[in-house]
Write an enzyme that holds these catalytic residues in place. Structure first.
Site, PDB file in Angstrom:
ATOM      1  N   ASP A  94      40.297  35.155  32.333  1.00  0.00           N
ATOM      2  CA  ASP A  94      39.274  35.966  31.718  1.00  0.00           C
ATOM      3  C   ASP A  94      39.203  35.269  30.416  1.00  0.00           C
ATOM      4  O   ASP A  94      40.299  35.497  29.610  1.00  0.00           O
ATOM      5  CB  ASP A  94      39.503  37.497  31.598  1.00  0.00           C
ATOM      6  CG  ASP A  94      39.316  38.322  32.651  1.00  0.00           C
ATOM      7  OD1 ASP A  94      39.899  37.805  33.607  1.00  0.00           O
ATOM      8  OD2 ASP A  94      38.764  39.220  32.608  1.00  0.00           O
ATOM      9  N   LYS A 158      31.392  38.909  31.976  1.00  0.00           N
ATOM     10  CA  LYS A 158      31.990  40.233  31.723  1.00  0.00           C
ATOM     11  C   LYS A 158      31.302  40.841  30.326  1.00  0.00           C
ATOM     12  O   LYS A 158      31.215  39.911  29.548  1.00  0.00           O
ATOM     13  CB  LYS A 158      33.459  39.911  31.564  1.00  0.00           C
ATOM     14  CG  LYS A 158      34.535  40.880  31.223  1.00  0.00           C
ATOM     15  CD  LYS A 158      36.022  40.728  31.115  1.00  0.00           C
ATOM     16  CE  LYS A 158      36.799  41.640  30.405  1.00  0.00           C
ATOM     17  NZ  LYS A 158      38.212  41.135  30.193  1.00  0.00           N
ATOM     18  N   LYS A 187      31.403  42.194  35.622  1.00  0.00           N
ATOM     19  CA  LYS A 187      32.555  43.212  35.289  1.00  0.00           C
ATOM     20  C   LYS A 187      32.303  43.723  34.067  1.00  0.00           C
ATOM     21  O   LYS A 187      31.689  43.090  32.882  1.00  0.00           O
ATOM     22  CB  LYS A 187      33.728  42.106  34.905  1.00  0.00           C
ATOM     23  CG  LYS A 187      35.015  42.968  34.633  1.00  0.00           C
ATOM     24  CD  LYS A 187      36.145  42.055  34.342  1.00  0.00           C
ATOM     25  CE  LYS A 187      37.459  42.948  33.997  1.00  0.00           C
ATOM     26  NZ  LYS A 187      38.563  41.988  33.774  1.00  0.00           N
TER      27      LYS A 187
END
Length: 235
Positions: A94, A158, A187
């Site tokens: 990430d 995300k 996400k």
């Protein structure tokens, strides 16, 4: 759609990204992930080796946070950190976009950064997630980032780091799901603390949930199912 407790757990990135996290905290994080069958533990990249060792032989992934939480390092630095984390056992990545370049409208830079990090992840066959930090972005900036991601095709986009002025919102999840290529998942992370928060994010289009309250959320789901006499929730 019906989700069992195991289905819900497999959507969870169980998170401890605090600077003062002790080894004991990280061991507990991994133990909880193993016990509940979570998809991943999300940790700072320097903890990749420790958590990979603790989770060896299991299906729980180690997710390394890159250039976290500000995103204010060079592309070369982010690429190096990504490679280093993977070499030390991380099998999900990430990374935080460079918001200075987003604010400058330097979309070529943003796209190049995304391409280079996603390419490293593809070579290693690990999922890549691009953290937008939506609370600091305009609607147009969020949409443009989705357009860049639609060209580059990371595994996920995300919502947030959870370390800025706001976290995931249902509106942002809907916007991201509506503007990013269908091959890219969404996400939601940041401020998700209850079963209702979790359900709302999934209903809006999130396929992965990043949270530190994962255990209490799963306990809340289990209690609801028991009261209802079923082994699933409907979303």
């Amino acid at each position: 759609m019906r989700y069992t407790l195991s289905d819900l757990a497999l959507m969870v990135d169980h998170t401890n990204l605090h600077a003062d996290a002790t080894e004991g905290d990280l061991r507990r994080l991994c133990d909880e992930a193993l016990g509940h069958g979570f998809r991943m533990v999300a940790v700072n990249s320097v903890q990749s080796r420790l958590c990979a060792g603790l989770l060896a032989g299991s299906d729980v992934h180690v997710g390394a946070a890159i250039s976290f939480p500000l995103g204010q390092t060079s592309v070369a630095t982010k690429v190096f950190e990504t490679r280093d984390a993977i070499e030390n056992g991380a099998n999900e990545i990430d990374y935080v976009v460079n918001l200075t370049e987003v604010k400058a409208g330097n979309w070529g830079y943003v796209a190049d950064e995304m391409v280079r990090i996603v390419e490293v992840c593809r070579e290693a066959r690990v999922p890549s997630k691009v953290i937008f930090e939506n609370c600091l972005l305009t609607q147009d900036e969020k949409i443009r980032l989705c357009e860049v991601a639609s060209e580059v095709l990371p595994t996920f986009v995300k919502t947030s780091t959870g370390f800025s002025t706001g976290g995931a919102t249902v509106e942002d999840v809907r916007l991201m799901r509506g503007h990013v290529d269908a091959r890219v998942k969404v996400k939601a992370a940041g401020g998700i603390r209850t079963a209702d928060d979790f359900l709302a994010m999934v209903a809006a289009g999130a396929e992965r949930i990043g949270c530190s309250a994962s255990v209490s959320i799963m306990e809340e789901f289990a209690a609801r199912m028991e009261r209802a006499g079923v082994d699933y929730v409907e979303i």
